[in-house]
Motif scaffolding. Sequence first.
Motif, mmCIF file in Angstrom:
data_model
loop_
_atom_site.group_PDB
_atom_site.id
_atom_site.type_symbol
_atom_site.label_atom_id
_atom_site.label_comp_id
_atom_site.label_asym_id
_atom_site.label_seq_id
_atom_site.Cartn_x
_atom_site.Cartn_y
_atom_site.Cartn_z
ATOM 1 N N UNK A 100 27.755 29.080 33.728
ATOM 2 C CA UNK A 100 26.551 28.400 34.192
ATOM 3 C C UNK A 100 25.672 29.313 35.038
ATOM 4 N N UNK A 101 26.288 30.050 35.944
ATOM 5 C CA UNK A 101 25.517 30.891 36.862
ATOM 6 C C UNK A 101 24.853 32.059 36.131
ATOM 7 N N UNK A 102 25.610 32.726 35.266
ATOM 8 C CA UNK A 102 25.092 33.950 34.628
ATOM 9 C C UNK A 102 24.630 33.740 33.190
ATOM 10 N N UNK A 103 24.857 32.536 32.637
ATOM 11 C CA UNK A 103 24.552 32.276 31.233
ATOM 12 C C UNK A 103 25.203 33.344 30.352
ATOM 13 N N UNK A 104 26.476 33.591 30.634
ATOM 14 C CA UNK A 104 27.252 34.589 29.898
ATOM 15 C C UNK A 104 28.585 33.960 29.523
ATOM 16 N N UNK A 105 28.624 33.140 28.469
ATOM 17 C CA UNK A 105 29.826 32.349 28.166
ATOM 18 C C UNK A 105 31.057 33.174 27.813
ATOM 19 N N UNK A 106 30.883 34.299 27.117
ATOM 20 C CA UNK A 106 32.042 35.108 26.743
ATOM 21 C C UNK A 106 32.635 35.787 27.972
ATOM 22 N N UNK A 107 31.778 36.385 28.790
ATOM 23 C CA UNK A 107 32.247 37.032 30.025
ATOM 24 C C UNK A 107 32.927 36.025 30.943
ATOM 25 N N UNK A 108 32.429 34.781 30.945
ATOM 26 C CA UNK A 108 33.015 33.743 31.798
ATOM 27 C C UNK A 108 34.447 33.429 31.373
ATOM 28 N N UNK A 109 34.694 33.380 30.075
ATOM 29 C CA UNK A 109 36.049 33.123 29.573
ATOM 30 C C UNK A 109 36.969 34.271 29.956
ATOM 31 N N UNK A 110 36.484 35.491 29.782
ATOM 32 C CA UNK A 110 37.297 36.668 30.126
ATOM 33 C C UNK A 110 37.567 36.704 31.622
ATOM 34 N N UNK A 111 36.588 36.296 32.430
ATOM 35 C CA UNK A 111 36.764 36.227 33.882
ATOM 36 C C UNK A 111 37.928 35.302 34.231
ATOM 37 N N UNK A 112 37.961 34.127 33.617
ATOM 38 C CA UNK A 112 39.034 33.168 33.896
ATOM 39 C C UNK A 112 40.397 33.729 33.492
ATOM 40 N N UNK A 113 40.443 34.456 32.377
ATOM 41 C CA UNK A 113 41.712 35.012 31.900
ATOM 42 C C UNK A 113 42.168 36.164 32.784
ATOM 43 N N UNK A 114 41.224 37.061 33.155
ATOM 44 C CA UNK A 114 41.589 38.238 33.951
ATOM 45 C C UNK A 114 41.933 37.878 35.388
ATOM 46 N N UNK A 115 41.099 37.057 36.009
ATOM 47 C CA UNK A 115 41.271 36.762 37.437
ATOM 48 C C UNK A 115 42.399 35.763 37.675
ATOM 49 N N UNK A 116 42.516 34.746 36.826
ATOM 50 C CA UNK A 116 43.501 33.692 37.042
ATOM 51 C C UNK A 116 44.763 33.871 36.210
ATOM 52 N N UNK A 117 44.861 35.005 35.503
ATOM 53 C CA UNK A 117 46.073 35.357 34.752
ATOM 54 C C UNK A 117 46.488 34.263 33.770
ATOM 55 N N UNK A 118 45.508 33.685 33.082
ATOM 56 C CA UNK A 118 45.824 32.673 32.081
ATOM 57 C C UNK A 118 46.330 33.341 30.810
ATOM 58 N N UNK A 119 47.193 32.651 30.067
ATOM 59 C CA UNK A 119 47.700 33.172 28.804
ATOM 60 C C UNK A 119 46.612 33.074 27.737
ATOM 61 N N UNK A 120 46.395 34.175 27.034
ATOM 62 C CA UNK A 120 45.396 34.196 25.975
ATOM 63 C C UNK A 120 46.045 33.725 24.678
ATOM 64 N N UNK A 121 46.046 32.420 24.474
ATOM 65 C CA UNK A 121 46.591 31.829 23.251
ATOM 66 C C UNK A 121 45.546 30.905 22.652
ATOM 67 N N UNK A 122 45.773 30.502 21.411
ATOM 68 C CA UNK A 122 44.834 29.596 20.760
ATOM 69 C C UNK A 122 44.744 28.273 21.513
#
Length: 571
Positions: A147-169
């Motif tokens: 929402x803040x940056x209007x960068x949806x792909x970077x936002x998903x990667x941010x959540x995965x990198x910073x919060x250590x979420x598992x990258x699964x389907x």
Amino acid sequence: MIISSIVGFIAGLVAVVIKNLTHLIQAILEGELIYNYHIAFYFIFPVIGLAFVLFIIKWVYRKEVESGIPTTLFAISRQKGILSKFQAYASLITAPITVGFGGSVGLEAPAVVTGASLSSNLSRKLKMNQASRTLLIGCAAAGTMSSIFQAPIAAIIFAIEIFSLDLTLVSMIPLLLASISAILTTYFFYGSDVILHFTLTDEFEVSEVPFYILLGIISSLCSIYFSRIYFRMAKFFKKFGSRWKRLLIGGFGLGVLTFTFPPLYGEGYDVINNLLEENYRDALGSNNLFSAYLENIWIVIALLVSLAVLKVVATSLTLGAGGVGGIFAPVLFMGSAMGHCIALIINKMEIFRNDVSVSNFTLVGMAGLMAGIMHAPLTAIFLIAELTRGYELFIPLMITAAISYMVTSQIQKHSVYTLDLASRGDLITHNKDQAVLTLLEIGEVIETDFIPLHINMTLGEIIREGVIKSKRSIFPVVDEEHNLKGILLLDDLRPIMFERQLYDELKVSEIMQAPPEVIQFKSDGMHEIMRKFEETAAWNLPVVEDGRYKGFVSKSKLLTAYRDILVEVTL
């Protein structure tokens, strides 16, 4: 999936509200006041804002506002993804006041924590498990950044990198839906307006690669500098018990900095936009102490160096004085000033046969600092690529971000967000084994059905009070104050337990032994406990708290708890 879309919508609304409140305060304050009397008001406004925030925290909220990303990371690792309802509104007012009055921090972290708290409490209402709750927190983070940056792909990667979420389907689809929902919410309110107004015009040349390598190295050095100053100043402010002392010291220091260098006032995105346009009059201030000298490019370079060096100081003073905000915007600000400065120096000294692109270096500098300070190289690459609406800078972004991350991570293993948590053993990582061990609590695996033996007991008393009544083959030995003195194994008793002539002569102290290791309840984390089990090959180890016996941890109990948590957190 429906809930993740709702979370994205909520995160988008949170970002819109926080940004609009901040802009409203800035619009009310700046106007003609700062334009005509900037010397006074650049000094006064930050102090007034910090005083307002302190008043709200002390007399309205009556509890501390924790707005940083570490708050959310701690909730995931130690509180099963549960954030308090207080966090859902605590930053909505205090963060805009802090930044609106000139506090040198960002709004991204408060927005993320607010969205994460709302999603956490929504998941609790819906009786979701810990894995789903953690995923929804990641959805809130992705939605907020989208929402803040209007960068949806970077936002998903941010959540995965910073919060250590598992990258699964299973996790990717909810993150996508949350990110899309949030950005559509922003489009509804703002249209296509973006936070950084810039489109790439200069192409990348292969001959510039050595300069981007240099930029990566300098980015790593600046990242280490940022982290060291940030934590040292945080430690400095902790020495003052009084909030008013912190306010006076931090507020006065911030006032001096914003008075001397007005670009340090607020988040700084307007400064970044003007630097990208090479508009130094607006970027560095048209009505300040240095405005008359901006025609001299070396004065501009000196000012940019000052801004890059002092931004972290201004951010630390704001937070130390009690302000509410994050470091995302300051990192971008510092990176833009650093990259811009390096490009100007290269061009001015005519090191290269052609002038390098100043705007490209400004953008790549932001990515370099994000990769180094936040340990998020992929987020840095995709964020800048999406902000510029093109991927022509992909190669220099990858070169600079990779070098910055590689060098910084060798010197400082953890990011600014995770360093404090990692030092306490409270950090979740992408390593599944390490993550599960972090989530395990020692209190959940302590067994207390062992019969303690007093150190002065005789063999006869051991048989009557211990062996006959216990189902265990090990006994803790304690003194009058319940301090652990040793352990006694049933195997040690078998050769003598039928020697009745020894019942009144032999005492516990004569046949007990020292435990192979002792677990400290307060200080030993699960990683340390597992190490002790591995090194001693023991099946049971005693637990003490300040020397007093508390119970035992068994390897079988530990492995069972490990398996249960692994099932609970795996989607």
